[in-house]
Design a protein around this motif. Structure first.
Motif, PDB file in Angstrom:
ATOM      1  N   SER A 110     -29.809  49.423 -27.006  1.00 18.48           N
ATOM      2  CA  SER A 110     -30.890  48.826 -26.244  1.00 18.48           C
ATOM      3  C   SER A 110     -30.416  47.552 -25.549  1.00 18.48           C
ATOM      4  O   SER A 110     -29.751  46.713 -26.152  1.00 18.48           O
ATOM      5  CB  SER A 110     -32.083  48.513 -27.156  1.00 18.48           C
ATOM      6  N   ALA A 111     -30.776  47.433 -24.272  1.00 15.88           N
ATOM      7  CA  ALA A 111     -30.342  46.282 -23.475  1.00 15.88           C
ATOM      8  C   ALA A 111     -31.371  45.166 -23.567  1.00 15.88           C
ATOM      9  O   ALA A 111     -32.553  45.415 -23.778  1.00 15.88           O
ATOM     10  CB  ALA A 111     -30.161  46.708 -22.021  1.00 15.88           C
ATOM     11  N   PRO A 112     -30.935  43.918 -23.418  1.00 19.96           N
ATOM     12  CA  PRO A 112     -31.905  42.813 -23.382  1.00 19.96           C
ATOM     13  C   PRO A 112     -32.766  42.920 -22.132  1.00 19.96           C
ATOM     14  O   PRO A 112     -32.370  43.531 -21.139  1.00 19.96           O
ATOM     15  CB  PRO A 112     -31.007  41.570 -23.344  1.00 19.96           C
ATOM     16  N   VAL A 113     -33.950  42.349 -22.180  1.00 26.46           N
ATOM     17  CA  VAL A 113     -34.856  42.413 -21.029  1.00 26.46           C
ATOM     18  C   VAL A 113     -35.378  41.030 -20.681  1.00 26.46           C
ATOM     19  O   VAL A 113     -35.406  40.117 -21.514  1.00 26.46           O
ATOM     20  CB  VAL A 113     -36.059  43.345 -21.307  1.00 26.46           C
ATOM     21  N   ARG A 149     -41.134  44.321 -16.577  1.00 24.06           N
ATOM     22  CA  ARG A 149     -40.079  44.349 -17.603  1.00 24.06           C
ATOM     23  C   ARG A 149     -38.782  44.848 -16.969  1.00 24.06           C
ATOM     24  O   ARG A 149     -38.715  45.979 -16.490  1.00 24.06           O
ATOM     25  CB  ARG A 149     -40.514  45.268 -18.748  1.00 24.06           C
ATOM     26  N   VAL A 150     -37.754  43.997 -16.990  1.00 24.83           N
ATOM     27  CA  VAL A 150     -36.501  44.324 -16.311  1.00 24.83           C
ATOM     28  C   VAL A 150     -35.324  44.195 -17.288  1.00 24.83           C
ATOM     29  O   VAL A 150     -35.030  43.093 -17.772  1.00 24.83           O
ATOM     30  CB  VAL A 150     -36.262  43.387 -15.105  1.00 24.83           C
ATOM     31  N   PRO A 151     -34.633  45.290 -17.598  1.00 23.12           N
ATOM     32  CA  PRO A 151     -33.432  45.203 -18.445  1.00 23.12           C
ATOM     33  C   PRO A 151     -32.272  44.627 -17.652  1.00 23.12           C
ATOM     34  O   PRO A 151     -32.201  44.778 -16.424  1.00 23.12           O
ATOM     35  CB  PRO A 151     -33.173  46.661 -18.833  1.00 23.12           C
ATOM     36  N   PHE A 152     -31.351  43.983 -18.337  1.00 24.86           N
ATOM     37  CA  PHE A 152     -30.198  43.413 -17.646  1.00 24.86           C
ATOM     38  C   PHE A 152     -28.972  43.434 -18.562  1.00 24.86           C
ATOM     39  O   PHE A 152     -29.083  43.666 -19.776  1.00 24.86           O
ATOM     40  CB  PHE A 152     -30.496  41.974 -17.200  1.00 24.86           C
ATOM     41  N   LEU A 162     -34.350  39.919  -9.874  1.00 16.38           N
ATOM     42  CA  LEU A 162     -35.293  40.054  -8.774  1.00 16.38           C
ATOM     43  C   LEU A 162     -34.988  41.304  -7.949  1.00 16.38           C
ATOM     44  O   LEU A 162     -35.912  42.059  -7.590  1.00 16.38           O
ATOM     45  CB  LEU A 162     -35.233  38.812  -7.882  1.00 16.38           C
ATOM     46  N   LYS A 163     -33.724  41.527  -7.628  1.00 13.30           N
ATOM     47  CA  LYS A 163     -33.345  42.705  -6.837  1.00 13.30           C
ATOM     48  C   LYS A 163     -33.742  43.999  -7.559  1.00 13.30           C
ATOM     49  O   LYS A 163     -34.290  44.918  -6.935  1.00 13.30           O
ATOM     50  CB  LYS A 163     -31.828  42.706  -6.566  1.00 13.30           C
ATOM     51  N   ARG A 164     -33.473  44.065  -8.854  1.00 13.87           N
ATOM     52  CA  ARG A 164     -33.793  45.273  -9.618  1.00 13.87           C
ATOM     53  C   ARG A 164     -35.308  45.472  -9.701  1.00 13.87           C
ATOM     54  O   ARG A 164     -35.797  46.596  -9.576  1.00 13.87           O
ATOM     55  CB  ARG A 164     -33.188  45.170 -11.023  1.00 13.87           C
ATOM     56  N   ALA A 165     -36.038  44.374  -9.891  1.00 15.65           N
ATOM     57  CA  ALA A 165     -37.502  44.477  -9.987  1.00 15.65           C
ATOM     58  C   ALA A 165     -38.106  44.976  -8.680  1.00 15.65           C
ATOM     59  O   ALA A 165     -39.026  45.811  -8.686  1.00 15.65           O
ATOM     60  CB  ALA A 165     -38.093  43.119 -10.361  1.00 15.65           C
ATOM     61  N   CYS A 166     -37.615  44.495  -7.561  1.00 17.91           N
ATOM     62  CA  CYS A 166     -38.140  44.919  -6.260  1.00 17.91           C
ATOM     63  C   CYS A 166     -37.791  46.372  -5.959  1.00 17.91           C
ATOM     64  O   CYS A 166     -38.597  47.114  -5.371  1.00 17.91           O
ATOM     65  CB  CYS A 166     -37.600  44.019  -5.153  1.00 17.91           C
ATOM     66  N   LYS A 167     -36.627  46.796  -6.366  1.00 15.41           N
ATOM     67  CA  LYS A 167     -36.186  48.157  -6.093  1.00 15.41           C
ATOM     68  C   LYS A 167     -36.956  49.185  -6.917  1.00 15.41           C
ATOM     69  O   LYS A 167     -37.246  50.297  -6.441  1.00 15.41           O
ATOM     70  CB  LYS A 167     -34.686  48.277  -6.381  1.00 15.41           C
ATOM     71  N   GLU A 168     -37.310  48.837  -8.152  1.00 15.43           N
ATOM     72  CA  GLU A 168     -37.896  49.807  -9.077  1.00 15.43           C
ATOM     73  C   GLU A 168     -39.420  49.737  -9.169  1.00 15.43           C
ATOM     74  O   GLU A 168     -40.027  50.494  -9.942  1.00 15.43           O
ATOM     75  CB  GLU A 168     -37.291  49.604 -10.473  1.00 15.43           C
ATOM     76  N   SER A 227     -29.733  27.548  -7.266  1.00 13.11           N
ATOM     77  CA  SER A 227     -30.030  28.876  -6.740  1.00 13.11           C
ATOM     78  C   SER A 227     -30.311  29.850  -7.886  1.00 13.11           C
ATOM     79  O   SER A 227     -29.776  29.720  -8.994  1.00 13.11           O
ATOM     80  CB  SER A 227     -28.844  29.372  -5.910  1.00 13.11           C
ATOM     81  N   SER A 228     -31.152  30.865  -7.604  1.00 15.98           N
ATOM     82  CA  SER A 228     -31.469  31.871  -8.620  1.00 15.98           C
ATOM     83  C   SER A 228     -30.242  32.685  -9.015  1.00 15.98           C
ATOM     84  O   SER A 228     -30.174  33.231 -10.113  1.00 15.98           O
ATOM     85  CB  SER A 228     -32.561  32.817  -8.105  1.00 15.98           C
ATOM     86  N   SER A 229     -29.253  32.728  -8.114  1.00 19.38           N
ATOM     87  CA  SER A 229     -28.036  33.489  -8.428  1.00 19.38           C
ATOM     88  C   SER A 229     -27.103  32.709  -9.353  1.00 19.38           C
ATOM     89  O   SER A 229     -26.114  33.250  -9.852  1.00 19.38           O
ATOM     90  CB  SER A 229     -27.300  33.863  -7.134  1.00 19.38           C
ATOM     91  N   GLU A 230     -27.404  31.446  -9.591  1.00 18.58           N
ATOM     92  CA  GLU A 230     -26.571  30.631 -10.474  1.00 18.58           C
ATOM     93  C   GLU A 230     -27.083  30.619 -11.921  1.00 18.58           C
ATOM     94  O   GLU A 230     -26.342  30.236 -12.827  1.00 18.58           O
ATOM     95  CB  GLU A 230     -26.520  29.184  -9.951  1.00 18.58           C
ATOM     96  N   TYR A 231     -28.317  31.037 -12.111  1.00 18.32           N
ATOM     97  CA  TYR A 231     -28.870  31.029 -13.463  1.00 18.32           C
ATOM     98  C   TYR A 231     -28.578  32.361 -14.154  1.00 18.32           C
ATOM     99  O   TYR A 231     -28.972  33.436 -13.674  1.00 18.32           O
ATOM    100  CB  TYR A 231     -30.382  30.795 -13.441  1.00 18.32           C
ATOM    101  N   LEU A 232     -27.885  32.291 -15.301  1.00 21.15           N
ATOM    102  CA  LEU A 232     -27.565  33.502 -16.064  1.00 21.15           C
ATOM    103  C   LEU A 232     -28.697  33.810 -17.050  1.00 21.15           C
ATOM    104  O   LEU A 232     -29.163  32.938 -17.789  1.00 21.15           O
ATOM    105  CB  LEU A 232     -26.249  33.318 -16.823  1.00 21.15           C
ATOM    106  N   LEU A 233     -29.103  35.050 -17.041  1.00 13.24           N
ATOM    107  CA  LEU A 233     -30.265  35.480 -17.821  1.00 13.24           C
ATOM    108  C   LEU A 233     -30.031  35.451 -19.330  1.00 13.24           C
ATOM    109  O   LEU A 233     -28.927  35.682 -19.818  1.00 13.24           O
ATOM    110  CB  LEU A 233     -30.665  36.898 -17.409  1.00 13.24           C
ATOM    111  N   LYS A 234     -31.136  35.212 -20.038  1.00 15.20           N
ATOM    112  CA  LYS A 234     -31.172  35.322 -21.501  1.00 15.20           C
ATOM    113  C   LYS A 234     -32.325  36.253 -21.870  1.00 15.20           C
ATOM    114  O   LYS A 234     -33.309  36.351 -21.143  1.00 15.20           O
ATOM    115  CB  LYS A 234     -31.379  33.946 -22.145  1.00 15.20           C
ATOM    116  N   ALA A 235     -32.177  36.940 -22.985  1.00 15.82           N
ATOM    117  CA  ALA A 235     -33.214  37.885 -23.413  1.00 15.82           C
ATOM    118  C   ALA A 235     -34.561  37.188 -23.534  1.00 15.82           C
ATOM    119  O   ALA A 235     -34.677  36.119 -24.126  1.00 15.82           O
ATOM    120  CB  ALA A 235     -32.830  38.514 -24.748  1.00 15.82           C
ATOM    121  N   GLY A 236     -35.584  37.815 -22.947  1.00 16.33           N
ATOM    122  CA  GLY A 236     -36.934  37.274 -23.040  1.00 16.33           C
ATOM    123  C   GLY A 236     -37.294  36.277 -21.954  1.00 16.33           C
ATOM    124  O   GLY A 236     -38.442  35.797 -21.919  1.00 16.33           O
TER     125      GLY A 236
END
Length: 255
Positions: A110-113, A149-152, A162-168, A227-236
């Motif tokens: 299971s991937a973090p989301v 809910r977006v897995p990453f 954001l790109k994945r959320a808009c696409k799906e 920038s949003s591209s500089e922030y690395l995601l964390k679960a939750g």
């Protein structure tokens, strides 16, 4: 004369002797007959007793056999019940083991989301400043997307989410503009900063609602100049892209 009397007496004595002998013979015969009947009765009683004993013995034997058969049947049923119970336990154990084996890979893989929201409520508060042709792209609720809910994967950024959320996904109004390829998204890349800049979402661009309007993003309710591209995601993480009509001053009251 004396000789005649003597002869007569002799004859009488003979007759008396004969008569006595006849009486003894007639008395003996009934006794013999009674003895024979008694013997027969004894034999008959003995035979009846023997028959009764034999019948009793046979009945006892039959009862014993029936009891033994019933006991054997009961033991067989008990053995069958025990075997069935053992089989059921084994089946349950196998089912539980199978469920456990199926659950483990899902947990391991299971991937973090994170959760993505695209908020343009501030446009609704400033409709007089919005370009007329853009009103059709503002959802009634003010949210283009809410808590999607977006897995990453490790190392991905808020912009990737954001790109994945808009696409799906499609917008909350499920409008005709989102049906082919999801929610429209336009961005640009700045090589000098190695970052992406979000220009427009769902056909709503910077300066569409005034000179100081555009998109900003926050993480867990906190805005950043990065920038949003500089922030690395964390679960939750809760990622929000919000439209501002006044350089972000109107967003403080919204979050």
């Amino acid at each position: 004369m004396k000789r005649s009397i003597t002869l007569l007496l002799s004859v009488l004595m003979l007759f008396s002797f004969a008569a006595c002998k006849g009486e003894n013979t007639s008395q003996t015969e009934p006794l013999s007959s009674g003895s024979s009947n008694t013997a027969s009765a004894l034999q008959s009683a003995s035979s009846s007793a023997a028959s009764t004993t034999a019948a009793s013995t046979t009945a006892e034997s039959t009862t014993a056999e029936s009891t033994t058969a019933a006991s054997t049947t009961a033991e067989s049923k008990a053995a069958s019940t025990t075997a069935a119970s053992t089989t059921a336990e084994k089946t349950t154990a196998k089912k539980t083991e199978a469920e456990t084996q199926q659950a483990e890979p899902e947990t391991a893989e299971s991937a973090p989301v994170c959760f993505v929201t695209i908020d343009c409520r501030n446009i609704k508060n400033n409709l007089s400043s919005l370009k007329k042709e853009k009103k059709a792209f503002v959802p009634q609720s003010g949210y283009i997307l809410k808590d999607a809910r977006v897995p990453f994967e490790e190392g991905e950024s808020a912009f990737d989410a954001l790109k994945r959320a808009c696409k799906e996904n499609v917008c909350t109004d499920n409008c005709e503009y989102c049906q082919k390829g999801g929610i429209q998204l336009e961005f640009s890349f700045t090589p000098a900063y190695k970052s992406y800049y979000v220009e427009g979402i769902h056909q709503l661009y910077e300066k569409d609602c005034g000179s100081f309007s555009g998109w900003m993003f926050s993480v867990n309710g906190k805005f950043s100049d990065a920038s949003s591209s500089e922030y690395l995601l964390k679960a939750g993480d809760k990622i929000t892209f919000a439209y501002t009509a006044s350089m972000g001053d109107d967003l403080t009251a919204s979050f």
